[in-house]
Motif scaffolding. Sequence first.
Motif, PDB file in Angstrom:
ATOM      1  N   PRO A 178     -34.857 -92.303  38.434  1.00  0.00           N
ATOM      2  CA  PRO A 178     -34.748 -93.837  37.357  1.00  0.00           C
ATOM      3  C   PRO A 178     -35.507 -93.285  36.150  1.00  0.00           C
ATOM      4  CG  PRO A 178     -36.377 -93.927  39.220  1.00  0.00           C
ATOM      5  CD  PRO A 178     -35.428 -92.816  39.603  1.00  0.00           C
ATOM      6  N   ASN A 179     -36.211 -92.100  36.078  1.00  0.00           N
ATOM      7  CA  ASN A 179     -36.954 -91.566  34.820  1.00  0.00           C
ATOM      8  C   ASN A 179     -36.074 -90.828  33.942  1.00  0.00           C
ATOM      9  OD1 ASN A 179     -39.182 -91.553  32.949  1.00  0.00           O
ATOM     10  ND2 ASN A 179     -40.062 -89.641  33.904  1.00  0.00           N
ATOM     11  N   ILE A 200     -32.913 -90.746  30.568  1.00  0.00           N
ATOM     12  CA  ILE A 200     -31.979 -91.574  29.745  1.00  0.00           C
ATOM     13  C   ILE A 200     -30.872 -90.980  29.777  1.00  0.00           C
ATOM     14  CG2 ILE A 200     -31.962 -91.931  27.356  1.00  0.00           C
ATOM     15  CD1 ILE A 200     -34.977 -91.810  27.083  1.00  0.00           C
ATOM     16  N   TRP A 235     -25.170 -99.799  34.077  1.00  0.00           N
ATOM     17  CA  TRP A 235     -26.420 -98.779  34.131  1.00  0.00           C
ATOM     18  C   TRP A 235     -27.843 -99.361  34.335  1.00  0.00           C
ATOM     19  CZ3 TRP A 235     -25.453 -93.628  33.156  1.00  0.00           C
ATOM     20  CH2 TRP A 235     -24.064 -93.122  32.596  1.00  0.00           C
ATOM     21  N   ASN A 236     -28.264 -98.543  35.256  1.00  0.00           N
ATOM     22  CA  ASN A 236     -29.774 -98.967  35.808  1.00  0.00           C
ATOM     23  C   ASN A 236     -30.886 -98.322  35.009  1.00  0.00           C
ATOM     24  OD1 ASN A 236     -30.543-101.415  37.267  1.00  0.00           O
ATOM     25  ND2 ASN A 236     -29.634-100.474  39.013  1.00  0.00           N
ATOM     26  N   ILE A 237     -30.380 -97.483  34.134  1.00  0.00           N
ATOM     27  CA  ILE A 237     -31.271 -96.611  33.455  1.00  0.00           C
ATOM     28  C   ILE A 237     -30.842 -96.740  31.953  1.00  0.00           C
ATOM     29  CG2 ILE A 237     -31.632 -94.833  35.119  1.00  0.00           C
ATOM     30  CD1 ILE A 237     -29.363 -93.098  33.972  1.00  0.00           C
ATOM     31  N   PRO A 238     -31.883 -96.513  30.907  1.00  0.00           N
ATOM     32  CA  PRO A 238     -31.523 -96.544  29.902  1.00  0.00           C
ATOM     33  C   PRO A 238     -30.323 -95.612  29.253  1.00  0.00           C
ATOM     34  CG  PRO A 238     -33.715 -95.494  29.965  1.00  0.00           C
ATOM     35  CD  PRO A 238     -33.281 -96.042  31.244  1.00  0.00           C
ATOM     36  N   TRP A 239     -29.704 -96.499  28.430  1.00  0.00           N
ATOM     37  CA  TRP A 239     -28.015 -95.695  28.370  1.00  0.00           C
ATOM     38  C   TRP A 239     -27.752 -95.924  26.679  1.00  0.00           C
ATOM     39  CZ3 TRP A 239     -23.448 -98.181  26.869  1.00  0.00           C
ATOM     40  CH2 TRP A 239     -22.177 -97.012  27.261  1.00  0.00           C
ATOM     41  N   ILE A 240     -27.305 -94.842  26.094  1.00  0.00           N
ATOM     42  CA  ILE A 240     -26.613 -94.932  24.772  1.00  0.00           C
ATOM     43  C   ILE A 240     -25.443 -94.385  24.789  1.00  0.00           C
ATOM     44  CG2 ILE A 240     -28.064 -93.201  23.937  1.00  0.00           C
ATOM     45  CD1 ILE A 240     -28.178 -94.731  21.267  1.00  0.00           C
ATOM     46  N   MET A 273     -25.306-100.855  15.487  1.00  0.00           N
ATOM     47  CA  MET A 273     -26.336-100.822  16.547  1.00  0.00           C
ATOM     48  C   MET A 273     -27.900-101.266  16.010  1.00  0.00           C
ATOM     49  SD  MET A 273     -25.243 -97.252  18.457  1.00  0.00           S
ATOM     50  CE  MET A 273     -26.309 -97.512  19.681  1.00  0.00           C
ATOM     51  N   LEU A 296     -34.837 -96.677  23.971  1.00  0.00           N
ATOM     52  CA  LEU A 296     -34.454 -96.259  25.091  1.00  0.00           C
ATOM     53  C   LEU A 296     -35.645 -95.943  25.873  1.00  0.00           C
ATOM     54  CD1 LEU A 296     -31.854 -93.943  23.661  1.00  0.00           C
ATOM     55  CD2 LEU A 296     -31.297 -95.782  25.221  1.00  0.00           C
ATOM     56  N   ASP A 297     -35.981 -96.759  26.864  1.00  0.00           N
ATOM     57  CA  ASP A 297     -37.174 -96.693  27.391  1.00  0.00           C
ATOM     58  C   ASP A 297     -36.963 -96.630  29.235  1.00  0.00           C
ATOM     59  OD1 ASP A 297     -39.701 -96.923  28.572  1.00  0.00           O
ATOM     60  OD2 ASP A 297     -40.275 -99.030  27.887  1.00  0.00           O
ATOM     61  N   PRO A 298     -37.285 -95.785  29.808  1.00  0.00           N
ATOM     62  CA  PRO A 298     -36.953 -95.699  31.385  1.00  0.00           C
ATOM     63  C   PRO A 298     -37.768 -97.041  32.037  1.00  0.00           C
ATOM     64  CG  PRO A 298     -37.318 -93.614  30.669  1.00  0.00           C
ATOM     65  CD  PRO A 298     -37.644 -94.336  29.594  1.00  0.00           C
ATOM     66  N   PRO A 343     -34.949-100.543  31.077  1.00  0.00           N
ATOM     67  CA  PRO A 343     -33.641 -99.781  30.983  1.00  0.00           C
ATOM     68  C   PRO A 343     -32.720-100.933  30.062  1.00  0.00           C
ATOM     69  CG  PRO A 343     -33.998 -99.645  33.055  1.00  0.00           C
ATOM     70  CD  PRO A 343     -35.033-100.500  32.792  1.00  0.00           C
ATOM     71  N   ARG A 344     -32.168-100.203  28.964  1.00  0.00           N
ATOM     72  CA  ARG A 344     -31.172-101.462  28.061  1.00  0.00           C
ATOM     73  C   ARG A 344     -29.868-100.176  28.009  1.00  0.00           C
ATOM     74  NH1 ARG A 344     -35.929-102.463  25.396  1.00  0.00           N
ATOM     75  NH2 ARG A 344     -36.337-104.480  24.867  1.00  0.00           N
ATOM     76  N   SER A 345     -28.886-100.999  27.656  1.00  0.00           N
ATOM     77  CA  SER A 345     -27.588-100.382  27.356  1.00  0.00           C
ATOM     78  C   SER A 345     -27.365-100.559  25.789  1.00  0.00           C
ATOM     79  CB  SER A 345     -26.474-100.801  28.215  1.00  0.00           C
ATOM     80  OG  SER A 345     -26.515-100.696  29.668  1.00  0.00           O
ATOM     81  N   LEU A 346     -27.580 -99.472  25.188  1.00  0.00           N
ATOM     82  CA  LEU A 346     -27.090 -99.444  23.709  1.00  0.00           C
ATOM     83  C   LEU A 346     -25.757 -98.934  23.375  1.00  0.00           C
ATOM     84  CD1 LEU A 346     -30.538 -98.261  22.055  1.00  0.00           C
ATOM     85  CD2 LEU A 346     -29.843-100.538  22.947  1.00  0.00           C
ATOM     86  N   GLY A 347     -24.937 -99.730  22.442  1.00  0.00           N
ATOM     87  CA  GLY A 347     -23.516 -99.205  22.145  1.00  0.00           C
ATOM     88  C   GLY A 347     -22.524 -99.754  23.012  1.00  0.00           C
TER      89      GLY A 347
END
Lengths: 317, 392
Positions: free
Chosen positions: A50-51, A53, A73-78, B98, B200-202, B205-209
């Motif tokens: 989980p830690n 990106i 996505w359960n983790i930050p995603w770009i 964004m 973007l922070d574990p 969690p967020r989905s960007l884009g």
Amino acid sequence: MSRTAEAIKNIEKISPRTVPLFEGVCAGHRGCQGCGEVAALRMAVKAAGPNTIAVSATGCMEIITSPYPQTAWNIPWIHVAFENAAAVAAGVEAGRKILYEKGGIKEKANILVFAGDGGTADIGLQALSGALERGHNLTYICLDNEAYMNTGIQRSSSTPFGATTTTSPAGSRSIGQVTWKKNVAAIAAAHNIPYVATAAPAFHIDLMNKVRRSLAAPGAAYIHVFAPCPTGWRCAPELSIETSRLAVNSRIFPLYEVVDGVYSISRDVAKPIPVADYLKTQRRFSHLKEEQINLIQERTDKEWARLQALVRATNPA
Amino acid sequence: MAQRVGIEVSLACAEAVKLARTDVVSAYPITPQTHIVEHLAELVANGELEADFIPVESEHSAMSACIGSVAAGARTFTSSSAQGLALMHEMLFIASAMRLPVVMAVANRALSGPLNIWNDHSDIMAERDIGWVQTFAENGQEVVDLTLHAFKVAEDPRVSLPTAINMDGFILTHVIESIELPDQKDVDAYLPPFKPLQILDPGRPRSLGVVGGPEIYTEARKAETVALENAYAVVTEHFEGLRKQFGRAYKPVETYKSEDAEVLFITMGSLGQTCMSAVDEMRAAGRKAGVVRIRLWRPFPAGDFIDAVKGARQIIVCDRAISPGACAAPVGAEIKSLLFNRKINNIYVSNPIIGLGGRDVTRQFFKDIYAQAVKDAASGKPMATEIMGVKE
């Protein structure tokens, strides 16, 4: 022992009994049946935990996981665009690094980059090379399904010799793809980065441990994952993972690691199956004649010998 | 105390980026932007700026890394010109979509071809619709102040959009001027640390884009457009903040001897200074000329502009870019469209295209343009856009 070998030797290894329960990429995504790519993606994120990106290039994995207002996505995603996942990840890494140094961020995180073969071997090669050369602390994972599957099975430079695709169609005057698959793992290794590996979803424990080792490596890492695409390869969805096993067992796709320039074969295929046994599982090769299959066999043998030579050359007795 | 120093404008821009306590600089060299990023690299190397400098392999990656860096929560700066800006093109739209507040200094330069490293506005006019806040500086002091202002506006949660400061390549970037560099404590008071809306922070969690299909794309674009329109009020609010903190007043549109002017030049960037000198000479010769300078290009300050020109019978919109095959050059088209929207049909709009690819624009040239434009209006000639000073 090299610096990277030292850094990766004590990772918490995953065994069949200790596969993490964590799901960073959840069920409910829009992948095709039998998608080997999303299977590999899921394993990689499980291993990273989980830690982490994630940075995705445009492609199948991006569109199936993020149709607004849903996300898998359960983790930050770009996701930003097609050709620049490595550059975006470089920015994420640099931004977090300086914020960590300045005290704005308290914890470090893994950075995993995912792109397909088109986004890696073709349009994203420059950004990838830049990120590897600059040594950003991240792992770039190419999920290679050997063509532009998202746009409808067009050939890439990672499409294998003889495969029919919509832009390298087999016909009366063509055997399909006439070029040999670009070896991006070798290109990555030429950057002299700490860690390069190849992996396949059939060998999932190996794949997950490679992700862990890549993240423990100090600096940029590259993993090339063989990712079967039943839709594009014209094979049975239930044989997707098996196809990747046959690719490894025929030596078409050898599994190896390059740690600080030192090569080692992860799965020594002592008695390989004929490449014909691998090719016949997919209709993209069904038009091939014996002559072309022999060419592929010869090439495969040559590449395997070359890999063995690299192992010998980098592991002095 | 703020220091008044003789300094090259590019270096002053970099000093402003340092004063802004920028976290990440990601840039690729291109003339005439180079001195800005070279100086930033030097400041980082000497420990004067605590930042990460990413020496990327292309401008496309420069902007991509900026997007990633802001998404990570870092205050981020880049700079480019011409071909470099064009290579960023794809990323510029995504940065604004964004809502990631990247700040970029554009050292304006002609687009190839033929290859030309000198100044005009063809690079930024090709990026007119990127959805960024865009300003044009007239001199070195403005470059410094607008750079600080750019961070303030971009990062304002009411805006949260990338911002570009345009400065004429060479004419501004390579000139040594007397510039007041503000004190760090004043800059800190004006520009607090960046508090991003989404990172973007574990831990969260967020989905960007994400993918936006036909059912949401229109709404997403509308939201972005409204955000840019609403940025006008924030831009002026932070101009007022600049005045209070540093004592220099800025407006979206500046005027010079415009109150009783019959004919107004419309300029953007460094041309304004030459134009004001020309107007002084024309005034001395009895001509009622004036200047209106557009400092804020996006969002376009429609109300301010109308107020500035409504008393004139003729305006001469000086464009420094071509829109081939169009009815007017970019700024000319903008203004004609605005006048039409406001049902103002008693102003004759001349639209000369001048100063392309570093061609010098002198005071005499302005006088010649003036004479020609007044003659055109008097003769009842249809309003036109024309490339001036072409050697036949």
